[in-house]
Design a protein around this motif. Structure first.
Motif, mmCIF file in Angstrom:
data_model
loop_
_atom_site.group_PDB
_atom_site.id
_atom_site.type_symbol
_atom_site.label_atom_id
_atom_site.label_comp_id
_atom_site.label_asym_id
_atom_site.label_seq_id
_atom_site.Cartn_x
_atom_site.Cartn_y
_atom_site.Cartn_z
ATOM 1 N N PRO A 44 10.119 -2.072 19.928
ATOM 2 C CA PRO A 44 8.831 -2.802 19.416
ATOM 3 C C PRO A 44 7.668 -2.977 19.687
ATOM 4 N N HIS A 45 6.916 -1.752 20.213
ATOM 5 C CA HIS A 45 5.608 -1.908 20.527
ATOM 6 C C HIS A 45 4.220 -1.620 19.703
ATOM 7 N N PHE A 46 4.596 -2.131 18.274
ATOM 8 C CA PHE A 46 3.464 -1.652 17.718
ATOM 9 C C PHE A 46 2.916 -2.287 16.391
ATOM 10 N N GLU A 47 1.666 -1.704 16.207
ATOM 11 C CA GLU A 47 1.013 -2.525 14.603
ATOM 12 C C GLU A 47 1.099 -1.760 13.485
ATOM 13 N N VAL A 48 1.491 -2.163 12.589
ATOM 14 C CA VAL A 48 0.443 -1.665 10.688
ATOM 15 C C VAL A 48 -0.260 -2.506 10.661
ATOM 16 N N ILE A 49 -1.182 -0.901 9.528
ATOM 17 C CA ILE A 49 -1.821 -1.442 9.136
ATOM 18 C C ILE A 49 -2.010 -0.933 7.866
ATOM 19 N N LEU A 50 -2.194 -1.919 7.273
ATOM 20 C CA LEU A 50 -2.381 -1.140 5.730
ATOM 21 C C LEU A 50 -3.630 -1.334 4.746
ATOM 22 N N ALA A 51 -3.682 -0.522 4.522
ATOM 23 C CA ALA A 51 -4.735 -1.157 3.665
ATOM 24 C C ALA A 51 -4.975 -0.279 1.844
ATOM 25 N N ASP A 52 -5.296 -1.432 0.748
ATOM 26 C CA ASP A 52 -5.134 -0.692 -0.220
ATOM 27 C C ASP A 52 -6.094 -0.779 -1.098
ATOM 28 N N GLY A 53 -6.550 -0.492 -1.609
ATOM 29 C CA GLY A 53 -8.093 -0.390 -2.805
ATOM 30 C C GLY A 53 -7.531 -1.171 -4.417
ATOM 31 N N THR A 54 -5.988 -1.455 -4.476
ATOM 32 C CA THR A 54 -5.838 -1.998 -6.100
ATOM 33 C C THR A 54 -5.686 -3.203 -5.786
ATOM 34 N N PRO A 55 -7.352 -3.866 -6.193
ATOM 35 C CA PRO A 55 -7.356 -5.604 -6.539
ATOM 36 C C PRO A 55 -6.167 -6.335 -6.621
ATOM 37 N N GLN A 56 -5.252 -5.611 -7.453
ATOM 38 C CA GLN A 56 -4.531 -6.688 -8.470
ATOM 39 C C GLN A 56 -3.430 -6.895 -7.294
ATOM 40 N N ILE A 57 -3.007 -6.386 -6.329
ATOM 41 C CA ILE A 57 -1.946 -6.198 -5.335
ATOM 42 C C ILE A 57 -2.241 -7.168 -4.201
ATOM 43 N N SER A 58 -0.946 -8.121 -3.980
ATOM 44 C CA SER A 58 -1.683 -8.629 -3.166
ATOM 45 C C SER A 58 -0.478 -7.662 -1.396
ATOM 46 N N LEU A 59 -1.107 -7.566 -0.720
ATOM 47 C CA LEU A 59 -0.109 -7.335 0.173
ATOM 48 C C LEU A 59 0.436 -8.137 1.464
ATOM 49 N N ALA A 60 -0.583 -9.103 1.344
ATOM 50 C CA ALA A 60 0.274 -10.109 1.909
ATOM 51 C C ALA A 60 1.256 -10.510 1.436
#
Length: 70
Positions: A44-60
Motif C-alpha cells: 500500500p505505500h506508493f503513489e502514482v503520478i499520471l501526466a497526460d498531454g491530451t486536453p480532451q481526456i480528463s484523468l480525474a
C-alpha cells in the motif's frame, strides 16, 4: 507540456516509499487498465503520478470511474 496531472495515493501519505510516474497521450483505455492493476496490488505505500498531454481526456474522470468500480 502536459495538460493534466493526477496524483493518486494509496495508503498513508507519510509512509509512501516509492512513486510511479507515467506519462500518457491519448490512451484512456490503457490508463484505466493501469489503475485497475494498481488497485489489485497488496503493497500500500506508493503513489502514482499520471501526466497526460491530451486536453480532451480528463484523468480525474478516468480515476473516478475506476474508484467507483472498486
Amino acid at each position: 507540456m502536459f495538460e493534466h496531472l493526477l496524483v493518486f495515493h494509496e495508503g498513508n501519505r507519510e509512509r509512501i516509499e516509492f512513486s510511479l510516474i507515467s506519462p500518457t497521450f491519448r490512451r484512456p483505455d490503457e490508463v484505466a487498465e493501469f489503475l485497475d492493476s494498481l488497485q489489485n496490488q497488496t503493497y500500500p505505500h506508493f503513489e502514482v503520478i499520471l501526466a497526460d498531454g491530451t486536453p480532451q481526456i480528463s484523468l480525474a474522470d478516468i480515476a473516478q470511474k475506476q474508484d467507483r468500480k472498486s
